[in-house]
Write a protein that holds these residues in place. Structure first.
Motif, short mmCIF file in Angstrom:
data_model
loop_
_atom_site.label_atom_id
_atom_site.label_comp_id
_atom_site.label_asym_id
_atom_site.label_seq_id
_atom_site.Cartn_x
_atom_site.Cartn_y
_atom_site.Cartn_z
N PRO A 216 0.84 -1.22 0.00
CA PRO A 216 0.00 0.00 0.00
C PRO A 216 0.86 1.26 0.00
CG PRO A 216 -0.03 -1.07 2.16
CD PRO A 216 0.87 -1.90 1.30
N PHE A 218 0.52 5.87 -0.81
CA PHE A 218 -0.40 6.99 -1.06
C PHE A 218 -0.26 7.48 -2.49
CE2 PHE A 218 0.32 7.40 3.57
CZ PHE A 218 -1.01 7.37 4.00
N ASP A 219 -1.41 7.78 -3.14
CA ASP A 219 -1.32 8.43 -4.46
C ASP A 219 -1.32 9.95 -4.25
OD1 ASP A 219 -3.93 9.25 -4.04
OD2 ASP A 219 -4.81 7.95 -5.58
N GLU A 220 -1.39 10.73 -5.36
CA GLU A 220 -1.29 12.19 -5.24
C GLU A 220 -2.48 12.80 -4.49
OE1 GLU A 220 -0.42 13.55 -9.20
OE2 GLU A 220 1.61 12.72 -9.03
N GLN A 221 -3.63 12.08 -4.49
CA GLN A 221 -4.80 12.59 -3.76
C GLN A 221 -4.86 12.03 -2.33
OE1 GLN A 221 -5.37 11.38 -7.16
NE2 GLN A 221 -5.01 13.54 -7.64
N ASP A 222 -3.76 11.46 -1.89
CA ASP A 222 -3.67 10.90 -0.53
C ASP A 222 -4.52 9.64 -0.32
OD1 ASP A 222 -1.71 12.49 0.38
OD2 ASP A 222 -2.95 13.72 1.71
N ASN A 223 -4.96 9.01 -1.42
CA ASN A 223 -5.67 7.73 -1.27
C ASN A 223 -4.65 6.61 -1.16
OD1 ASN A 223 -8.29 8.91 -1.82
ND2 ASN A 223 -7.59 9.08 -3.95
N VAL A 224 -5.01 5.61 -0.36
CA VAL A 224 -4.13 4.44 -0.28
C VAL A 224 -4.40 3.58 -1.51
CG1 VAL A 224 -3.54 2.38 1.04
CG2 VAL A 224 -4.07 4.50 2.23
N VAL A 225 -3.34 3.29 -2.26
CA VAL A 225 -3.48 2.49 -3.48
C VAL A 225 -2.51 1.31 -3.45
CG1 VAL A 225 -4.26 4.40 -4.95
CG2 VAL A 225 -1.81 3.95 -4.71
#
Ligand code: CAO
Length: 268
Positions: A216, A218-225
């Motif tokens: 896991p 963080f993406d640029e929008q702070d979502n865990v991906v």
């Protein structure tokens, strides 16, 4: 419930967790390989390893590590693996690691150099003869792919297939085993993340890559991906390569792998 030798104990089913299989058999305890002390002479490739690695002790090693997001590369590789397979070529991740290293060496030629014995001169090499550490039946060997700067990804893969096949049969000749200018070691094919690779003299740098793992992030929008991540560990000869150069080279290598289509722009 009673434990039966070699099977899992049966627990009353609680309705939430899946019931344990009663038929599953424990793996048998592996027999130790050595049961009595034994001595054997160090010979062959192992003897070469003693010599080369002892020489490399004279080199002040500088270590630098980083993490590379290879999610896009994993997708691209699965496409190219199929296409290369249609042409009879096994296509792993190594051709990308090797070609990206060559593209980055174009910008940082000092990493593709060697120093003379007294460390008075640097010899910048025009050919990118990239060595690949190989785990074979006979032990560690480092054949190299010649002139990677002129090869396509498929040509790198083809050459790697050839070296791997010869290596497995113990049939690599001295021309494949000499003349390397830079080395990569894919220890991740066995496992692990970071390593502390040892420079193969007279080269001045080596990189070791770990196992690509889904983790896991963080993406640029702070979502865990879910990301695929690869760790890289570089060692360089600190007499001629400083940390900033190693770091800039690694950043460039990493940028090619994180955005693999960018490699197309710089490939001949
Ligand atoms: N992470 C995840 N998967 C990996 C991987 C990694 N770092 N490296 C390889 N794989 C995958 C490959 O893609 C391949 O899978 P597919 O069948 O889906 O293509 C599979 O593992 C087997 O790969 P491979 O071993 O056939 O080929 P390779 O080109 O990746 O590696 C070689 C070739 C020669 C580098 C490797 O076989 C080897 O010998 N590695 C050990 C190196 C070593 O001993 N280093 C230590 C040196 S210091 O003592």
């Amino acid at each position: 419930s009673k434990l039966t030798k070699g099977t899992l104990a049966q627990k009353p089913y609680d309705g939430a967790t899946p019931p344990l299989s009663t038929s599953k058999v424990f793996p048998s305890i592996p027999e130790p390989v050595i049961v009595k002390d034994k001595m054997e002479p160090i010979k062959g490739f192992q003897k070469t390893m003693v010599k080369t690695m002892s020489q490399s002790l004279a080199i002040p090693h500088f270590g630098y590590c980083d993490e590379v997001c290879v999610t896009e590369l994993v997708m691209l590789r699965s496409i190219l693996k199929k296409k290369a397979g249609e042409r009879g070529v096994r296509f792993s991740f190594m051709p990308f690691f090797i070609k990206a290293a060559s593209l980055a060496l174009n910008q940082f030629p000092v990493l593709n150099s060697s120093v003379d014995e007294k460390c008075e001169n640097i010899i910048y090499k025009s050919a990118h003869n990239i060595g690949v550490a190989m785990d074979t039946q006979q032990g560690l060997i480092v054949p190299n792919i010649k002139n990677v700067q002129n090869l396509s990804l498929l040509q790198v893969a083809t050459e790697l297939n050839r070296l791997q096949e010869l290596g497995e049969k113990g049939q690599l000749g001295s021309s494949d085993l000499t003349g390397g200018t830079f080395t990569l070691s894919n220890v991740g094919v066995i496992g692990g993340t970071y390593a502390k690779p040892v420079i193969v003299p007279p080269e001045v740098a080596i990189g070791a890559v770990g196992k690509i793992q889904a983790v896991p992030r963080f993406d640029e929008q702070d979502n865990v991906v879910k990301s695929h991540v690869l760790q890289v560990s570089w060692s360089a000869d600190h007499r001629v390569i400083d940390g900033a150069t190693m770091s800039r080279f690694s950043n460039l290598w990493k940028s090619y792998l994180e955005d693999p289509t960018s490699m197309l722009l710089d490939m001949k």
